[in-house]
Design a protein around this motif. Structure first.
Motif, PDB file in Angstrom:
ATOM      1  N   MET A   1       0.095  -3.034   3.518  1.00 34.36           N
ATOM      2  CA  MET A   1       1.203  -3.575   4.310  1.00 34.36           C
ATOM      3  C   MET A   1       2.385  -2.618   4.351  1.00 34.36           C
ATOM      4  O   MET A   1       2.973  -2.382   5.416  1.00 34.36           O
ATOM      5  CB  MET A   1       1.615  -4.937   3.746  1.00 34.36           C
ATOM      6  N   THR A   2       2.755  -2.054   3.199  1.00 37.16           N
ATOM      7  CA  THR A   2       3.880  -1.117   3.195  1.00 37.16           C
ATOM      8  C   THR A   2       3.526   0.172   3.921  1.00 37.16           C
ATOM      9  O   THR A   2       4.368   0.757   4.618  1.00 37.16           O
ATOM     10  CB  THR A   2       4.282  -0.790   1.746  1.00 37.16           C
ATOM     11  N   GLY A   3       2.280   0.625   3.784  1.00 31.35           N
ATOM     12  CA  GLY A   3       1.853   1.817   4.519  1.00 31.35           C
ATOM     13  C   GLY A   3       1.883   1.592   6.016  1.00 31.35           C
ATOM     14  O   GLY A   3       2.273   2.484   6.778  1.00 31.35           O
ATOM     15  N   PHE A   4       1.504   0.384   6.450  1.00 33.38           N
ATOM     16  CA  PHE A   4       1.560   0.061   7.875  1.00 33.38           C
ATOM     17  C   PHE A   4       2.995   0.033   8.379  1.00 33.38           C
ATOM     18  O   PHE A   4       3.306   0.577   9.446  1.00 33.38           O
ATOM     19  CB  PHE A   4       0.886  -1.294   8.113  1.00 33.38           C
ATOM     20  N   ALA A   5       3.875  -0.595   7.600  1.00 31.66           N
ATOM     21  CA  ALA A   5       5.276  -0.684   8.023  1.00 31.66           C
ATOM     22  C   ALA A   5       5.936   0.690   8.085  1.00 31.66           C
ATOM     23  O   ALA A   5       6.651   1.013   9.045  1.00 31.66           O
ATOM     24  CB  ALA A   5       6.040  -1.599   7.074  1.00 31.66           C
ATOM     25  N   LEU A   6       5.704   1.524   7.081  1.00 35.14           N
ATOM     26  CA  LEU A   6       6.336   2.836   7.034  1.00 35.14           C
ATOM     27  C   LEU A   6       5.661   3.844   7.941  1.00 35.14           C
ATOM     28  O   LEU A   6       6.285   4.835   8.337  1.00 35.14           O
ATOM     29  CB  LEU A   6       6.337   3.362   5.590  1.00 35.14           C
ATOM     30  N   GLY A   7       4.402   3.629   8.266  1.00 35.84           N
ATOM     31  CA  GLY A   7       3.684   4.579   9.103  1.00 35.84           C
ATOM     32  C   GLY A   7       3.750   4.286  10.585  1.00 35.84           C
ATOM     33  O   GLY A   7       3.621   5.203  11.402  1.00 35.84           O
TER      34      GLY A   7
END
Length: 282
Positions: A97-103
């Motif tokens: 989830m954090t990788g999706f948001a930041l990416g």
């Protein structure tokens, strides 16, 4: 620029390679081989100083029987499983989830938040030993599996976010734009468009985190004590008595403790390779 493949090298280089490769492999496996030999030795070999000689008698079934049936090793293995599996699930879920948001999203402070995740990876764990232990005492999480799970998730999420964010940024962005044009909600884009493409990263990350957490010794002895909550890495030391160490039982316990990560690797290898080849052909 690139080294010449061994097949195209001279015959002398090929012979040298074929000769040195088995020797290098044996040298690399020598510690593991020593532990395996120690695990089948009798206790008398260690008292007489026969560390590297031929075993006085083969006590494999006796030693491993004591590990499984006359010690708390099954409980330690169960504790490790209860600690490792939730940690892997929680860490991979959060990092996806954090990788999706930041990416995917472009917003003010994106890089700052990303750098904060990365910065946590450069802090030595030894510096955090005392404050983390005091924090667990204040929260009532000391010497509990729940506390070890929560802190493992907190410590591993930074590396996992770095891993996932970089992987997601390498995905074809037109797929996400096409889904948005069709009116697909963001959470559906994440679940149905991005997640299937992240299978190789999830498989690789799951294997890495499972190995890291299962083999962790530092936080196991800092945050837990006793067989009720300690994982197997810390529980192996229970074979030591006050005045002597049972090296044969510790070696047998070490072999037993090493089997789950190896099994995890071979279990996930199929999914990892399948994920890498997914979409390679039309």
């Amino acid at each position: 620029m690139f080294p010449t493949p061994i097949e195209k090298s001279s015959r002398a280089w090929q012979i040298g390679y074929q000769t040195l490769l088995p020797l290098a492999l044996i040298a690399w496996l020598l510690p593991l081989i020593a532990v395996m030999i120690f695990s089948i030795k009798p206790d008398s070999d260690f008292t007489t100083g026969n560390y590297w000689g031929v075993p006085g008698s083969f006590e494999m079934f006796n030693n491993y029987g004591k590990v499984f049936f006359e010690s708390d090793m099954p409980r330690y293995l169960w504790n490790s499983l209860l600690i490792t599996v939730p940690t892997v699930i929680g860490t991979v879920a959060l990092s996806c989830m954090t990788g999706f948001a930041l990416g995917i999203y472009r917003f003010k402070g994106n890089l700052l938040i990303f750098f904060m995740f990365i910065a946590g990876n450069f802090v030595p764990f030894q510096i955090l030993m005392v404050p983390v232990r005091d924090f667990t005492l204040d929260l009532g999480l000391y010497d509990t599996k729940r506390g070890l799970i929560l802190f493992h998730i907190a410590f591993q999420t930074g590396f996992c976010t770095l891993f996932m964010r970089n992987f997601i940024r390498a995905l074809p962005f037109p797929l996400i734009e096409a889904a948005r044009v069709e009116g697909v909600a963001e959470w559906r884009i994440f679940w149905y468009v991005v997640m299937p493409l992240m299978k190789p990263a999830i498989a690789a990350l799951s294997v890495l985190i499972f190995t890291f957490i299962w083999n962790d010794y530092f936080w196991a002895i800092v945050l837990t004590q006793g067989p009720d909550s300690q994982p197997v890495t810390a529980g192996i030391t229970s074979f030591n008595s006050e005045y002597r160490a049972a090296y044969h039982l510790m070696s047998a316990g070490s072999i037993v403790a090493a089997l789950p990560p190896v099994a995890m690797f071979f279990l996930m290898q199929k999914h990892f390779i399948a994920g890498l080849t997914l979409g390679a052909v039309k």
